[in-house]
Design a protein around this motif. Structure first.
Motif, short mmCIF file in Angstrom:
data_model
loop_
_atom_site.label_atom_id
_atom_site.label_comp_id
_atom_site.label_asym_id
_atom_site.label_seq_id
_atom_site.Cartn_x
_atom_site.Cartn_y
_atom_site.Cartn_z
N THR A 17 31.57 38.13 44.26
CA THR A 17 32.71 37.60 45.01
C THR A 17 33.94 38.34 44.49
OG1 THR A 17 32.92 35.78 43.43
CG2 THR A 17 31.68 35.34 45.46
N THR A 18 35.13 37.92 44.92
CA THR A 18 36.33 38.68 44.55
C THR A 18 37.49 37.75 44.20
OG1 THR A 18 35.67 40.50 46.02
CG2 THR A 18 37.98 40.42 45.34
N ASP A 19 38.11 38.04 43.06
CA ASP A 19 39.39 37.43 42.71
C ASP A 19 40.51 38.31 43.26
OD1 ASP A 19 38.43 35.21 41.35
OD2 ASP A 19 38.39 36.23 39.40
N VAL A 20 41.47 37.71 43.94
CA VAL A 20 42.57 38.44 44.56
C VAL A 20 43.88 38.01 43.93
CG1 VAL A 20 43.78 38.92 46.72
CG2 VAL A 20 41.30 38.58 46.74
N THR A 21 44.74 38.99 43.64
CA THR A 21 46.07 38.69 43.10
C THR A 21 47.12 39.51 43.85
OG1 THR A 21 45.79 40.41 41.41
CG2 THR A 21 45.25 38.15 40.77
N ILE A 22 48.31 38.95 43.91
CA ILE A 22 49.44 39.68 44.49
C ILE A 22 49.85 40.80 43.55
CG2 ILE A 22 51.91 39.51 45.01
CD1 ILE A 22 51.42 36.76 46.17
N ILE A 23 50.03 41.99 44.08
CA ILE A 23 50.52 43.11 43.30
C ILE A 23 52.00 42.85 42.99
CG2 ILE A 23 51.02 45.60 43.37
CD1 ILE A 23 48.49 45.86 45.15
N PRO A 24 52.39 42.85 41.72
CA PRO A 24 53.75 42.43 41.35
C PRO A 24 54.86 43.14 42.12
CG PRO A 24 52.40 42.63 39.39
CD PRO A 24 51.57 43.14 40.53
N GLU A 25 54.71 44.43 42.35
CA GLU A 25 55.75 45.19 43.05
C GLU A 25 55.92 44.74 44.50
OE1 GLU A 25 54.23 47.47 39.62
OE2 GLU A 25 53.28 46.44 41.31
N ALA A 26 54.91 44.06 45.04
CA ALA A 26 54.95 43.64 46.44
C ALA A 26 55.28 42.16 46.60
CB ALA A 26 53.60 43.92 47.10
N ASN A 38 57.44 40.93 49.43
CA ASN A 38 57.14 41.37 50.78
C ASN A 38 56.97 40.14 51.68
OD1 ASN A 38 55.43 42.29 53.14
ND2 ASN A 38 55.62 44.24 52.07
N PRO A 39 57.62 40.11 52.85
CA PRO A 39 57.54 38.92 53.72
C PRO A 39 56.12 38.55 54.12
CG PRO A 39 58.52 40.79 54.88
CD PRO A 39 58.48 41.16 53.43
N ILE A 40 55.22 39.53 54.17
CA ILE A 40 53.84 39.24 54.54
C ILE A 40 53.19 38.29 53.54
CG2 ILE A 40 51.54 40.27 54.86
CD1 ILE A 40 52.91 42.74 55.99
N ALA A 63 45.96 55.54 52.10
CA ALA A 63 46.58 56.85 52.26
C ALA A 63 48.00 56.89 51.70
CB ALA A 63 46.60 57.23 53.74
N LYS A 64 48.47 58.09 51.50
CA LYS A 64 49.84 58.32 51.00
C LYS A 64 50.84 57.59 51.91
CE LYS A 64 53.09 61.99 49.78
NZ LYS A 64 53.32 63.46 49.74
N GLY A 65 51.79 56.93 51.28
CA GLY A 65 52.80 56.21 52.03
C GLY A 65 52.46 54.76 52.26
N ALA A 66 51.23 54.35 51.93
CA ALA A 66 50.83 52.95 52.10
C ALA A 66 51.52 52.07 51.06
CB ALA A 66 49.32 52.81 51.98
N VAL A 67 51.67 50.81 51.39
CA VAL A 67 52.24 49.82 50.47
C VAL A 67 51.15 48.78 50.18
CG1 VAL A 67 54.02 48.08 50.13
CG2 VAL A 67 54.54 50.16 51.43
N PRO A 110 42.64 47.76 45.91
CA PRO A 110 43.49 47.05 46.87
C PRO A 110 42.65 46.44 47.98
CG PRO A 110 44.35 49.27 46.42
CD PRO A 110 42.98 49.19 45.82
N VAL A 111 43.02 45.24 48.42
CA VAL A 111 42.31 44.60 49.52
C VAL A 111 43.22 44.36 50.73
CG1 VAL A 111 40.62 43.48 48.02
CG2 VAL A 111 42.72 42.25 48.63
N ALA A 112 44.50 44.70 50.62
CA ALA A 112 45.41 44.60 51.77
C ALA A 112 46.58 45.54 51.55
CB ALA A 112 45.91 43.17 51.96
N TRP A 113 46.98 46.23 52.62
CA TRP A 113 48.13 47.13 52.54
C TRP A 113 48.75 47.33 53.91
CZ3 TRP A 113 43.07 48.87 51.67
CH2 TRP A 113 42.53 49.74 52.63
N THR A 114 49.97 47.85 53.90
CA THR A 114 50.63 48.28 55.14
C THR A 114 50.78 49.79 55.10
OG1 THR A 114 52.86 47.99 54.23
CG2 THR A 114 51.88 46.11 55.38
#
Length: 292
Positions: free
Chosen positions: A168-177, A180-182, A205-209, A227-231
């Motif tokens: 299974t997976t433990d998920v955490t918010i990346i501190p720098e993000a 982010n409103p999302i 990819a490059k430029g992703a957050v 990472p499990v979520a990005w923009t």
């Protein structure tokens, strides 16, 4: 004569009023953001989970939706009727896996991408298509890469695989993000059923957050956080949101629900809802036979 004239005027006024009301309804309908969900995966029941998200958008968030499904069922790889709806969509949401759509259906997706409108993808959308060598449509096997900044298909040089089905997976918010409103209302850490997808070292990819980081629990091999979520912004200028989450049990987690609702608003250029409308009732079984 006056009576007839009065009746005529009353009838005319009634018709004008009806036209105005209908016009108002038409304008109201047109002003509602239109989200089209495109589903077809062999494993994760996206054709069952996403309609519940769509219903929530219509009930509580003032949106119009359409959910498209593979036929005759989720194993039908060669036909998703209704893709022309993408021509009217304000946001396209994809949950696909190894489809073999005909070119005329791909054309609607191609047209949508090149319009620069936003896209959202779930889990197996990283390998949405699976055309064989020699097929003119094979470039679509890299849909995950050119639409979402995700690895271009499963396995291969991108090392895009996942940890074992007992993990299974433990998920955490990346501190720098964190701001982010999302991520509004998303818990700093939470647990999901999805076995972690590996996208590093070359993706996103490059430029992703990157927004959320996953850590495999009970992995079957040496685990690397991913990472499990990005923009991202694709080459046509379209905003992209991608998450490698998508197991049906993930959608029961309130933080995942908030992530998705928030991301849909962000993609549409709308403010994230100030007030959460409450947890969505999503209880969809996992169990489609094929894996990954």
């Amino acid at each position: 004569m006056k009576s007839k004239r009065r009746t005529f005027i009353q009838q005319l006024a009634a018709l004008l009023a009806l036209g105005t009301l209908n016009g108002t309804k038409t304008v109201a309908k047109a002003s509602k953001p239109y989200v089209v969900f495109v589903t077809g995966d062999h494993e994760y029941s996206g054709e069952l989970t996403l309609p519940l998200i769509a219903a929530e958008l219509e009930k509580n968030y003032g949106m119009r939706t359409t959910v498209l499904k593979s036929v005759p069922d989720y194993n039908g790889e060669k036909d998703i009727p209704g893709l022309e709806a993408l021509r009217e969509a304000d946001l396209a949401v994809f949950f696909l896996r190894w489809r073999l759509l005909p070119q005329d259906q791909l054309n609607y997706i191609d047209e949508y991408l090149k319009s620069g409108k936003p896209v959202m993808g779930f889990r197996t959308t990283t390998h949405a298509f699976n055309y064989p060598d020699g097929d003119d449509r094979k470039r679509w096997n890299a849909f995950g890469e050119f639409a979402f900044g995700a690895p271009p298909g499963w396995g291969g040089k991108a090392q895009h695989t996942h940890y074992g089905h007992n993990s299974t997976t433990d998920v955490t918010i990346i501190p720098e993000a964190a701001k982010n409103p999302i991520l509004t209302g998303v818990a700093p850490s939470f647990h999901v059923a999805s076995w972690l997808y590996r996208v590093l070292p070359d993706y996103p990819a490059k430029g992703a957050v990157p927004l959320l980081m996953g850590k495999s629990v009970n992995p079957d091999k040496a685990a690397i956080d991913n990472p499990v979520a990005w923009t991202w912004k694709n080459q046509w200028g379209g905003k992209a949101f991608m998450t490698t989450l998508g197991h049906p049990d993930d959608f029961q987690v309130e933080s995942v629900q908030r992530l998705v609702i928030n991301a849909i608003h962000w993609e549409l250029g709308l403010p994230v809802p100030k007030k959460w409308k409450g947890k969505i009732a999503i209880n969809v079984p996992y169990g489609h036979p094929k894996k990954s």
